[in-house]
Design a protein around this motif. Structure first.
Motif, PDB file in Angstrom:
ATOM      1  N   THR A  73       5.038  -1.547   4.316  1.00 59.63           N
ATOM      2  CA  THR A  73       3.494  -1.014   4.521  1.00 59.63           C
ATOM      3  C   THR A  73       2.478  -2.445   4.278  1.00 59.63           C
ATOM      4  N   CYS A  74       1.360  -2.174   4.721  1.00 56.87           N
ATOM      5  CA  CYS A  74       0.531  -3.432   4.625  1.00 56.87           C
ATOM      6  C   CYS A  74       0.271  -3.818   3.187  1.00 56.87           C
ATOM      7  N   GLU A  75      -0.063  -5.014   2.837  1.00 58.30           N
ATOM      8  CA  GLU A  75      -0.213  -5.346   1.676  1.00 58.30           C
ATOM      9  C   GLU A  75      -1.598  -5.244   1.347  1.00 58.30           C
ATOM     10  N   ASP A 103       0.519  -5.795  12.499  1.00 55.86           N
ATOM     11  CA  ASP A 103      -0.025  -4.410  12.368  1.00 55.86           C
ATOM     12  C   ASP A 103      -1.119  -4.262  11.485  1.00 55.86           C
ATOM     13  N   CYS A 104      -1.305  -5.512  10.583  1.00 54.45           N
ATOM     14  CA  CYS A 104      -2.181  -5.308   9.357  1.00 54.45           C
ATOM     15  C   CYS A 104      -3.211  -6.099   9.565  1.00 54.45           C
ATOM     16  N   ARG A 135      -6.955  -4.946   2.341  1.00 51.17           N
ATOM     17  CA  ARG A 135      -5.688  -5.455   3.002  1.00 51.17           C
ATOM     18  C   ARG A 135      -5.758  -6.867   3.115  1.00 51.17           C
ATOM     19  N   CYS A 142       3.922  -0.534   8.744  1.00 53.80           N
ATOM     20  CA  CYS A 142       3.924  -1.597   9.447  1.00 53.80           C
ATOM     21  C   CYS A 142       5.176  -2.242   9.794  1.00 53.80           C
ATOM     22  N   GLU A 190       0.713  -1.096  -0.034  1.00 54.06           N
ATOM     23  CA  GLU A 190      -0.127   0.090  -0.020  1.00 54.06           C
ATOM     24  C   GLU A 190       0.724   1.269   0.098  1.00 54.06           C
ATOM     25  N   ASP A 241       3.106  -8.473  10.516  1.00 53.01           N
ATOM     26  CA  ASP A 241       1.692  -8.806  10.196  1.00 53.01           C
ATOM     27  C   ASP A 241       0.783  -8.426  11.073  1.00 53.01           C
ATOM     28  N   ASN A 245      -2.128   4.914   8.653  1.00 49.71           N
ATOM     29  CA  ASN A 245      -2.018   3.594   9.213  1.00 49.71           C
ATOM     30  C   ASN A 245      -1.614   2.610   7.948  1.00 49.71           C
ATOM     31  N   ALA A 246      -0.761   2.847   7.281  1.00 51.23           N
ATOM     32  CA  ALA A 246      -0.443   1.834   6.097  1.00 51.23           C
ATOM     33  C   ALA A 246       1.049   1.122   6.341  1.00 51.23           C
ATOM     34  N   CYS A 296       2.656  -7.861   6.011  1.00 54.79           N
ATOM     35  CA  CYS A 296       3.392  -6.713   6.052  1.00 54.79           C
ATOM     36  C   CYS A 296       4.483  -6.754   5.026  1.00 54.79           C
TER      37      CYS A 296
END
Length: 393
Positions: free
Chosen positions: A170-172, A142-143, A156, A137, A128, A140, A134-135, A160
């Motif tokens: 960032t989060c996937e 955190d996502c 999402r 991280c 992302e 994982d 909040n993208a 991560c």
């Protein structure tokens, strides 16, 4: 022996007295009494006030406001535009079919001057954008899988992953990948854009006065093919260079081309229709419409995508376009002499008056022919039967 005191009037007697006084007031005639005060100072003040009132009506009401005229605001208007020119970016030549949006030639259109291109996007999973809240991280945990941020680029997955460049993560998301911020390339189209020409065809109509006019002069010899607008010599050649419009709006072209913005082309048709039609001419003005001093709301950009297939897979190129949006705005007011001029000063004002106002009269006595008056009528009491209408005017 003491005299007997008068008895107070009974209710009936008081009512009669009140009725008599009311009837007396109803039938009595009253007239104001005028007193002439021979005082020079007071007289001068009185005449000065009268003079001021007279000057107010003559100068302000009649000369400035032209209240003797009837007016119509907001004319019916049509606008057709056409842009011509080519330009270059770092990678290609751009023609009008590519940099003008929308292409229909209406009163509002955009000329693209800079683009940010994200090529070869396909549906899949990727990191992302870091601009999304909040993208970022560290792991994982955190996502949250299935979370959808309306300001983000996709759904999402709960993983991560490393960002496109640098050491951040960032989060996937499941989206069109890569996302815009991860792989966009900027291209500037504004090098030759100041020389673009814009034809603005405008015609107006005042239905109240049945008056129409356009902003293009009917000349022979292909006049519009080699002219450009000039306020004095070529007023009826509405072909403007984009650089001229931006300059007249008080803006720097290079800065505006990078950030985008909205420029208003205002055409004003304030016409005194008592005069010849040649005296009714358009007046052009230009100004920036978006608030450039407020960063949160200044500038102008939009996105669009071009889709195609590579090896059977749907692929797209995402384009974030910055440009100069042109809004053509038409104002105007037409004014014409009021009816009281016709009723007062025309040679046949009585005929006009008869046609403008209907008079109700009693039916003529028996013996008077149709369209005639009763015996010994006054001219004003006659029933008007002339059907010729305003043709007498």
């Amino acid at each position: 022996m003491a005299a007997a005191e008068p008895k107070p009037p009974t209710g009936a007697a008081a009512a009669r007295r009140l009725a008599r006084s009311c009837w007396s007031a109803f039938w009595d005639y009253e007239t104001p009494k005028v007193i002439v005060v021979k005082n020079r100072r007071l007289g001068i003040v009185y005449r000065a006030v009268q003079l001021l009132i007279l000057l107010y009506f003559v100068w302000y009401v009649f000369i400035v406001q032209k209240s003797y005229q009837d007016s119509e605001t907001g004319p019916e208007s049509s606008v057709i535009t056409k842009v011509k020119g080519i330009t270059l970016s770092e990678h290609k030549v751009w023609d009008v079919e590519e940099y003008v949006k929308p292409p229909e030639g209406g009163s509002v259109f955009s000329i693209i001057t800079r683009i940010e291109v994200t090529p070869f996007q396909t549906l899949g999973t990727c990191a992302e954008s870091m601009r999304v809240s909040n993208a970022t991280c560290d792991s994982d945990e955190d996502c949250v899988a299935g979370q959808l941020d309306m300001l983000g680029n996709g759904l999402r997955t709960g993983r991560c992953v490393p960002y496109y460049h640098g050491s951040s993560k960032t989060c996937e998301v499941s989206a069109w990948c890569p996302v815009e911020d991860g792989a966009s390339v900027s291209q500037f189209l504004g090098t030759m854009a100041p020389n673009f020409t814009i034809l603005i065809k405008n015609s107006i109509h005042y239905p109240k006065f049945q008056f129409s006019k356009g902003n293009i002069e009917n000349r022979k010899g292909g006049y519009l093919k080699h002219c450009t607008f000039h306020e004095v010599s070529d007023l009826y050649c509405p072909i403007f260079k984009l650089g001229y419009i931006v300059e007249q709006a008080g803006e720097n072209f290079t800065e505006l081309a990078h950030t985008g913005g909205v420029i208003g082309v205002i055409i004003n048709w304030d016409c005194d229709l008592d005069l010849s039609a040649s005296e009714c001419n358009p007046k052009y003005s230009f100004r920036r419409l978006d608030p450039k001093h407020i960063p949160a709301s200044s500038g102008y950009n939009f996105r669009f995508a071009k889709y195609y297939k590579i090896n059977g897979s749907i692929t797209r190129t995402l384009i974030k376009a910055y440009g100069i949006r042109i809004d053509v705005i038409v104002h105007g007011q037409g004014s014409f002499l009021c009816d009281w001029i016709l009723l007062t000063f025309m040679n046949k004002n009585k005929v006009y008056s008869h046609k403008k106002f209907d008079k109700m009269v009693d039916a003529p006595e028996r013996g008077a022919g149709p369209g005639l008056c009763a015996s010994e009528p006054s001219q004003q009491d006659c029933v008007l039967t002339d059907a010729r209408g305003l043709a007498q005017l």
